[in-house]
Design an enzyme around this catalytic site. Sequence first.
Site, PDB file in Angstrom:
ATOM      1  N   ASP A   5       0.853  -1.188   0.000  1.00  0.00           N
ATOM      2  CA  ASP A   5       0.000   0.000   0.000  1.00  0.00           C
ATOM      3  C   ASP A   5       0.887   1.237   0.000  1.00  0.00           C
ATOM      4  OD1 ASP A   5      -2.981  -0.766   0.563  1.00  0.00           O
ATOM      5  OD2 ASP A   5      -1.841  -2.004   1.957  1.00  0.00           O
ATOM      6  N   ARG A  16       3.381   2.821   3.199  1.00  0.00           N
ATOM      7  CA  ARG A  16       4.197   1.852   3.944  1.00  0.00           C
ATOM      8  C   ARG A  16       5.688   2.195   3.900  1.00  0.00           C
ATOM      9  NH1 ARG A  16      -0.184   0.939   6.258  1.00  0.00           N
ATOM     10  NH2 ARG A  16      -1.581  -0.689   5.450  1.00  0.00           N
ATOM     11  N   LYS A  25      -9.399   1.185  -5.752  1.00  0.00           N
ATOM     12  CA  LYS A  25     -10.208   0.694  -4.625  1.00  0.00           C
ATOM     13  C   LYS A  25     -11.097   1.807  -4.065  1.00  0.00           C
ATOM     14  CE  LYS A  25      -6.429   1.444  -1.313  1.00  0.00           C
ATOM     15  NZ  LYS A  25      -5.386   0.780  -0.500  1.00  0.00           N
ATOM     16  N   HIS A  26     -12.184   1.473  -3.322  1.00  0.00           N
ATOM     17  CA  HIS A  26     -12.671   0.175  -2.888  1.00  0.00           C
ATOM     18  C   HIS A  26     -14.067   0.006  -3.493  1.00  0.00           C
ATOM     19  CE1 HIS A  26     -10.046   1.752   0.348  1.00  0.00           C
ATOM     20  NE2 HIS A  26      -9.685   0.492   0.563  1.00  0.00           N
ATOM     21  N   HIS A  36     -11.668  -3.406   8.466  1.00  0.00           N
ATOM     22  CA  HIS A  36     -10.579  -4.061   9.183  1.00  0.00           C
ATOM     23  C   HIS A  36     -11.110  -4.680  10.479  1.00  0.00           C
ATOM     24  CE1 HIS A  36      -8.200  -1.398   6.581  1.00  0.00           C
ATOM     25  NE2 HIS A  36      -7.235  -2.282   6.735  1.00  0.00           N
ATOM     26  N   ASP A  55      -9.614  -7.445  -1.313  1.00  0.00           N
ATOM     27  CA  ASP A  55      -8.899  -6.874  -0.181  1.00  0.00           C
ATOM     28  C   ASP A  55      -8.427  -8.064   0.656  1.00  0.00           C
ATOM     29  OD1 ASP A  55      -7.858  -4.995   1.577  1.00  0.00           O
ATOM     30  OD2 ASP A  55      -9.694  -3.812   1.684  1.00  0.00           O
TER      31      ASP A  55
END
Length: 368
Positions: free
Chosen positions: A104, A112, A205-206, A218, A289
């Site tokens: 990501d 990241r 996304k998403h 999440h 995902d």
Amino acid sequence: MIDRRALLSAAAAAGVSLALPGEGMARSSWQDASLAQKLGRMLILGFLGQDETAGDAARIEAHLGEGRIGGVLFLRHNARQRAGVEGLAARFRAAAPHAWLTIDQEGGLVQRLNEEMGYGDIPRAMDLAGAGIEAASLAYRDAARELKAAGFNLNLAPVADLHQEANLVIGRYGRAYGTDPHDVARYCAAFIEAFEAEGIACAVKHFPGHGRSEGDSHDGFVDITESWSYEELVPFADLVRSGHAHLIMGGHLINRRIDPSGEPVTFSRRAIEGLLRDVIGYQGAVITDDLDMGAIRDNYSRRDAVLGAIQAGNDLLLISNSADPDPELPQHILRWVEEAIEDGSLPAERIDAAMARLDALDRRILRA
């Protein structure tokens, strides 16, 4: 399947420009490969470890070398120091030169490879939209070159969701480009152009829109039935029509206006094969995902999640394999798929369709 006429009417009323369906998929070069080889190509697996000496790194290297997986997912716990993450990427690339090394790298909160590790800062989407399209294109050009140099070729971005300030997962962190769906598509297109120029695929996304949700998948299922609108399809449809969308990620989102069964988009043929492919006309690859996220992990077994995702029309499966690590997960997935094909619950043609779409994605970023 989906009520195509009703969705066409509703989408048109919301200003969604629908694409024309393609001419159909060519025969895949993987058509005669074994089921194990085909399935391995569809799996992108996560791991535990922060550098190339980690025990899981050796296991992932073996999975890649044997063709049991087609790529590796790097999460925050893997990206702690520059030398470690680039060493891991180099090790995996040596084992499988064409593997998807996946991360990501949106910008803002979701970056990241960040400044603390010695990488350049990528402004969040909301800020770049305020700076203008030229500034965004320049920022993404630099970010793409840096990501390529680090060894990656699949970016789980851009975000095509619409901004809503109260949203806890998108709006709160400025991850969306704004409230105008056509503007969102323009900035997503600039993102994709910059990264594809460096040979990096982008997962839009998403789908079908997470920006107006009232929860975070999440942690658990997010039901967007009441908060979602057809306007949220516009960025995706625009990107399909303009030829920018080559990989789309569905969200772990429940939308009973699309699928009355209450199945999340990840497992919904109505959403993927019906709305995305049949109505919007998208012919490219679809990626899940992370199937280890709370919304899925707490409600489905791994077997049911994997088979449900493939049956729904997903071509690439992301599995972080970190919440409850299974060192032989690829082997188990192969057995589950073999059993499902044998008992007739999963048509073998579904795997072959994925191969053709992944061929097209490979050609797009010059991997084939």
